[in-house]
Design a protein around this motif. Structure first.
Motif, PDB file in Angstrom:
ATOM      1  N   LEU A 249       1.050  -1.265   0.040  1.00 29.06           N
ATOM      2  CA  LEU A 249      -0.157  -0.102  -0.173  1.00 29.06           C
ATOM      3  C   LEU A 249       0.817   1.287  -0.058  1.00 29.06           C
ATOM      4  O   LEU A 249       2.128   1.212   0.472  1.00 29.06           O
ATOM      5  N   PRO A 250       0.341   2.256  -0.495  1.00 32.73           N
ATOM      6  CA  PRO A 250       1.018   3.482  -0.648  1.00 32.73           C
ATOM      7  C   PRO A 250       1.495   4.330   0.542  1.00 32.73           C
ATOM      8  O   PRO A 250       2.024   5.395   0.500  1.00 32.73           O
ATOM      9  N   LEU A 251       0.652   4.009   1.776  1.00 33.73           N
ATOM     10  CA  LEU A 251       0.777   4.702   2.881  1.00 33.73           C
ATOM     11  C   LEU A 251       1.134   3.602   3.904  1.00 33.73           C
ATOM     12  O   LEU A 251       0.897   2.694   4.035  1.00 33.73           O
ATOM     13  N   ASN A 252       2.117   4.289   5.050  1.00 35.73           N
ATOM     14  CA  ASN A 252       2.359   3.695   6.153  1.00 35.73           C
ATOM     15  C   ASN A 252       1.086   3.814   7.176  1.00 35.73           C
ATOM     16  O   ASN A 252       0.349   4.196   7.050  1.00 35.73           O
ATOM     17  N   ALA A 253       1.234   2.952   8.107  1.00 30.99           N
ATOM     18  CA  ALA A 253       0.652   2.636   9.247  1.00 30.99           C
ATOM     19  C   ALA A 253       0.643   4.045  10.236  1.00 30.99           C
ATOM     20  O   ALA A 253       1.971   4.448  10.064  1.00 30.99           O
ATOM     21  N   CYS A 254      -0.071   4.611  10.833  1.00 33.11           N
ATOM     22  CA  CYS A 254      -0.403   5.798  11.470  1.00 33.11           C
ATOM     23  C   CYS A 254       0.543   5.240  12.969  1.00 33.11           C
ATOM     24  O   CYS A 254      -0.184   4.772  13.820  1.00 33.11           O
ATOM     25  N   ALA A 255       1.750   5.482  13.031  1.00 35.32           N
ATOM     26  CA  ALA A 255       2.646   5.159  14.327  1.00 35.32           C
ATOM     27  C   ALA A 255       2.406   5.953  15.448  1.00 35.32           C
ATOM     28  O   ALA A 255       2.440   5.335  16.632  1.00 35.32           O
ATOM     29  N   GLU A 256       2.439   7.271  15.193  1.00 30.89           N
ATOM     30  CA  GLU A 256       1.974   8.165  16.381  1.00 30.89           C
ATOM     31  C   GLU A 256       0.780   8.988  15.882  1.00 30.89           C
ATOM     32  O   GLU A 256       0.226   9.219  15.259  1.00 30.89           O
ATOM     33  N   PRO A 257       0.308   9.778  17.203  1.00 28.53           N
ATOM     34  CA  PRO A 257      -0.682  10.542  17.173  1.00 28.53           C
ATOM     35  C   PRO A 257      -0.606  11.704  16.038  1.00 28.53           C
ATOM     36  O   PRO A 257      -1.560  12.084  15.552  1.00 28.53           O
ATOM     37  N   GLU A 258       0.531  12.405  15.761  1.00 26.36           N
ATOM     38  CA  GLU A 258       0.781  13.369  14.926  1.00 26.36           C
ATOM     39  C   GLU A 258       1.180  12.836  13.581  1.00 26.36           C
ATOM     40  O   GLU A 258       1.703  13.605  12.714  1.00 26.36           O
ATOM     41  N   SER A 259       1.012  11.613  13.306  1.00 28.57           N
ATOM     42  CA  SER A 259       1.539  11.113  11.904  1.00 28.57           C
ATOM     43  C   SER A 259       0.501  11.340  11.003  1.00 28.57           C
ATOM     44  O   SER A 259      -0.800  11.445  11.405  1.00 28.57           O
ATOM     45  N   SER A 260       0.953  11.720   9.770  1.00 23.18           N
ATOM     46  CA  SER A 260      -0.262  11.828   8.748  1.00 23.18           C
ATOM     47  C   SER A 260       0.251  11.286   7.572  1.00 23.18           C
ATOM     48  O   SER A 260       1.417  10.426   7.466  1.00 23.18           O
TER      49      SER A 260
END
Length: 394
Positions: A249-260
């Motif tokens: 997939l072209p996006l990573n998992a949201c690792a942190e609350p401030e990830s985008s």
């Protein structure tokens, strides 16, 4: 004599209830399949014509439709004292919404509905079903409302696969889901023509909608400039394999609350959790990488923390949306639901919450309530990721 007959009838009724319970325990998969999987031959659907989604009638929600379901807000939202039985429970009300700058650009949201057609007379639902429409409005109100502070919601109607398609490995189920996906892709392509070429946006979907979003990310968005414009993708209520899906997939998992520019995914279960109705098909399927999903963990981003995996107590829950008995309205209650991601990637919410007893699926699966259990946290999560995205692209 009459008393003896009455006691006999009571004993017979108890026996039948117990027998039904045993049958359900032993054969629930088979019984569900018999009740919900279509017995009809699948209809070969034609692709929607080019520009079909320019027609407003092809949408449940879009900016030129008045009074959209996504504008709904629960009772007690933003109030200092909540209109619930909070005083009796000792639960404090949810806080006011996250404030947004009036000059902050609006972020459009492409939202894909979950399965709302429950009949078994066909494999793909009609675009407009009077029976499904109230459920579509209900899900849009309870789910897409999370994003109504961020920007305008676009929610296409599509010829979704019926609920029985998720209870069988029959080839017709795969074909029906593919037909449904093609409609979603056509709607997304039209959506992109209606926003600015460089405008960021949010993807959101639940259950079948989550599946189609994951496929959209893999087949349509990966490798295109649109991938960089995604603030976040809320692929909720659908299993994404960390090993067999995520790398493709072209996006990573949201690792942190401030990830985008990342993916939020989870599936809610009370304990003890029995996810076999998911894993029995998940384990036999192939991920987007081409590898088997068997025995691979599912992506779990904890909605209470905004981080991948992790654990949070109920006091971190800013507000669950609790439906009333008639399921025609709901109120906001804070501090009700904890959440932790287990090793399998399930989001566990502790003992079955009493306020959500209806429509719980077998195995303590709180699938129907994935958004409602964490409504306020998801609302704050979206606002936070918009801010993080804007900082990242400056």
């Amino acid at each position: 004599m009459a008393a003896r007959i009455f006691l006999y009838l009571i004993a017979t009724a108890i026996f039948l209830v117990l027998l039904a319970g045993v049958a359900w325990t032993l054969f629930q998969d088979e019984l569900l399949e018999m009740a919900l999987v279509p017995g009809e031959a699948i209809e070969m659907l034609e692709e929607v014509p080019d520009q079909a989604y320019a027609n407003r009638a092809m949408w449940l929600i879009r900016p030129d439709i008045e009074n959209p379901a996504s504008d709904w807000l629960p009772e007690g939202f933003g109030e200092e004292e909540e209109v619930t039985d909070a005083e009796e429970t000792g639960i404090t009300p949810a806080p006011a919404p996250v404030a947004t700058d009036d000059d902050q650009p609006r972020i459009p949201v492409f939202y894909v509905l979950p399965t709302t057609y429950l009949d078994r007379d066909r494999w793909n639902a009609p675009l407009n079903s009077p029976a499904a429409r109230p459920r579509q409005e209900l899900f849009a109100a309870s789910q897409a409302s999370v994003f109504n502070e961020i920007g305008e919601v676009w929610a296409p109607l599509y010829r979704q696969a019926v609920i029985g398609a998720f209870l069988t490995d029959h080839r017709n189920a795969e074909v029906a889901l593919r037909f449904a996906y093609q409609d979603v892709e056509a709607a997304f392509d039209y959506f992109l023509t209606q926003i600015d070429d460089d405008q960021p946006f949010i993807l959101a979907g639940h259950s079948q909608g989550g599946l189609h979003l994951a496929t959209l990310l893999h087949e349509r968005i990966a490798g295109t400039p649109a991938a960089d414009r995604i603030v976040a993708a809320y692929v909720i209520g659908w299993p994404i394999s960390v090993e067999a899906d995520l790398p493709a997939l072209p996006l990573n998992a949201c690792a942190e609350p401030e990830s985008s520019n990342c993916i939020i995914a989870f599936q809610s279960f009370a304990e003890p959790a029995d996810p076999h109705q998911i894993t029995r098909i998940y384990d036999e399927s192939t991920g987007y990488t081409g590898a088997s999903r068997r025995d691979t963990a599912m992506l779990c981003v904890n909605p209470l923390t905004g981080s991948r995996n992790g654990e949070a107590a109920a006091d971190a829950n800013l507000g669950a949306v609790v439906p009333n008995e008639d399921m025609n309205n709901a109120s906001l209650t804070r501090g009700l639901i904890p959440a932790r991601c287990n090793d399998q990637g399930l989001l566990l919410v502790g003992q079955p919450p009493e306020a959500f007893g209806r429509y719980v699926l077998p195995g303590n699966n709180y699938h129907v309530f994935d958004f409602l259990l964490f409504w306020s946290n998801l609302r704050d999560d979206a606002a936070r990721r918009v801010s993080a995205y804007q900082v990242a692209v400056q």
